[in-house]
Design an enzyme around this catalytic site. Structure first.
Site, PDB file in Angstrom:
ATOM      1  N   ASN A 106       9.625   8.801   1.118  1.00  0.00           N
ATOM      2  CA  ASN A 106       8.686   8.888   2.244  1.00  0.00           C
ATOM      3  C   ASN A 106       8.863  10.270   2.874  1.00  0.00           C
ATOM      4  OD1 ASN A 106       7.208   8.602   4.584  1.00  0.00           O
ATOM      5  ND2 ASN A 106       8.670   7.202   5.566  1.00  0.00           N
ATOM      6  N   LYS A 155       7.254  11.727   5.208  1.00  0.00           N
ATOM      7  CA  LYS A 155       6.970  11.764   6.654  1.00  0.00           C
ATOM      8  C   LYS A 155       6.068  12.950   7.033  1.00  0.00           C
ATOM      9  CE  LYS A 155      11.018   9.014   7.434  1.00  0.00           C
ATOM     10  NZ  LYS A 155      11.980   8.466   8.358  1.00  0.00           N
ATOM     11  N   HIS A 199       5.540   0.948   8.794  1.00  0.00           N
ATOM     12  CA  HIS A 199       6.770   1.725   8.995  1.00  0.00           C
ATOM     13  C   HIS A 199       7.076   1.765  10.488  1.00  0.00           C
ATOM     14  CE1 HIS A 199       9.654   4.957   9.226  1.00  0.00           C
ATOM     15  NE2 HIS A 199       9.867   4.797   7.924  1.00  0.00           N
ATOM     16  N   GLU A 206       8.142   3.924  12.440  1.00  0.00           N
ATOM     17  CA  GLU A 206       7.680   5.104  13.180  1.00  0.00           C
ATOM     18  C   GLU A 206       6.179   5.019  13.457  1.00  0.00           C
ATOM     19  OE1 GLU A 206       9.245   8.073  10.497  1.00  0.00           O
ATOM     20  OE2 GLU A 206      11.288   7.507  11.060  1.00  0.00           O
ATOM     21  N   GLU A 208      13.684  -2.377   6.247  1.00  0.00           N
ATOM     22  CA  GLU A 208      14.207  -1.155   6.865  1.00  0.00           C
ATOM     23  C   GLU A 208      14.683  -1.439   8.284  1.00  0.00           C
ATOM     24  OE1 GLU A 208      12.600   2.655   4.814  1.00  0.00           O
ATOM     25  OE2 GLU A 208      11.468   2.229   6.604  1.00  0.00           O
ATOM     26  N   GLY A 224      17.387   7.211   9.294  1.00  0.00           N
ATOM     27  CA  GLY A 224      17.738   8.577   9.692  1.00  0.00           C
ATOM     28  C   GLY A 224      19.023   8.695  10.491  1.00  0.00           C
ATOM     29  N   SER A 246      18.828   5.496   5.455  1.00  0.00           N
ATOM     30  CA  SER A 246      20.007   6.336   5.209  1.00  0.00           C
ATOM     31  C   SER A 246      20.568   6.243   3.789  1.00  0.00           C
ATOM     32  CB  SER A 246      21.104   6.012   6.231  1.00  0.00           C
ATOM     33  OG  SER A 246      20.654   6.323   7.535  1.00  0.00           O
TER      34      SER A 246
HETATM   35  P1  PGA Z   1      15.904   7.687   5.937  1.00  0.00           P
HETATM   36  O1  PGA Z   1      14.422   7.156   6.208  1.00  0.00           O
HETATM   37  O2  PGA Z   1      16.170   7.544   4.460  1.00  0.00           O
HETATM   38  O3  PGA Z   1      15.880   9.108   6.392  1.00  0.00           O
HETATM   39  O4  PGA Z   1      16.820   6.835   6.745  1.00  0.00           O
HETATM   40  C1  PGA Z   1      13.944   6.006   5.589  1.00  0.00           C
HETATM   41  C2  PGA Z   1      12.516   5.724   6.010  1.00  0.00           C
HETATM   42  O5  PGA Z   1      12.138   6.071   7.145  1.00  0.00           O
HETATM   43  O6  PGA Z   1      11.734   5.170   5.233  1.00  0.00           O
END
Ligand code: PGA
Length: 233
Positions: free
Chosen positions: A10, A12, A88, A90, A150, A156, A195
């Site tokens: 992803n 982003k 997601h 976010e 998730e 993150g 992560s």
């Molecule tokens: P990350 O993000 O691997 O940086 O934790 C995962 C995601 O947002 O899908």
């Protein structure tokens, strides 16, 4: 979306033009990249004869109309983008109508990567399963569905739930899908996201029942991402 252990990056809201060119040098690996909307058309061309498939990170909760700046499912389909990620955390944080997006994607016959997962409060209060249940309950009978578990507090942050916690959540999701998504013959894959990197991927894979990974930060470095893919073959 074919390969056995599924890996999806992803990307982003990063400016990924050069990164995509790097990725395009890899022809024989099978994984997905969810790219920002402006890159979708170019990426589709760039990866046309490779094992890498391209999807969108989100779409509008409206079908069409006076919604300035939004991108509809219909537009994605017209551009040849058949896969979209919905829910997601976010995107949820921006108040998007997740149930509406799922309905539209289902109506358009799109492949959906549906993200679910608890926030820190729910994790601490031990109400993860109630929250997962609520998030899953808006799913229409999408034929080609991947669910990504998730935990929001893991995205993150470098923090990963215990393997027992991941397995419990994945088993809850699979059980829910088997009862409620009976038209979904092949069974949906359930991925883990949060992560994951080249140092922890092998252990998380071997210690849990996940069918793949959804990767954010580590996907911004093709070398790291390719190492994850290699280690998880
Ligand atoms: P990350 O993000 O691997 O940086 O934790 C995962 C995601 O947002 O899908």
């Amino acid at each position: 979306m074919t390969s056995d252990f599924m890996i999806i990056g992803n990307l982003k809201m990063h400016a990924v033009g050069e990164l995509l060119v790097e990725y395009a040098k890899v022809k024989d690996k099978h994984f997905g990249l969810l790219v920002p909307h402006p890159y979708l058309v170019g990426a589709r061309k760039l990866f046309a004869d490779s094992g890498i498939w391209i999807g969108a990170q989100s779409m509008s909760a409206w079908e069409s109309g006076a919604h300035t700046g939004c991108v509809s499912g219909e537009m994605l389909k017209e551009l040849g983008i058949g896969t979209v990620m919905i829910g997601h955390s976010e995107v949820r944080a921006m108040g998007e109508g997740v149930a509406e997006q799922l309905q539209i994607a289902n109506h358009l016959g799109m492949n959906v990567i549906y993200c679910v997962g608890e926030d820190l409060l729910s994790y601490e209060k031990n109400t993860r399963d109630e929250l997962l249940q609520r998030q899953l309950s808006v799913l229409p009978p999408i034929a080609n569905l991947v669910v990504a578990y998730e935990p929001v507090w893991s995205i993150g942050t470098g923090k990963i739930p215990s393997y027992q916690d991941i397995n419990d959540a994945v088993s809850f999701i699979k059980q829910w899908l088997s009862v409620n998504m009976t038209g979904n013959s092949g069974g949906s894959k359930v991925l883990y996201g949060g992560s994951i990197n080249n140092r922890n991927c092998e252990e998380v894979r071997s210690q849990t029942d996940v069918d793949g990974f959804l990767i954010g930060g580590a996907a911004l470095d093709p070398e790291t991402m390719l190492e994850v893919i290699e280690r998880c073959k």
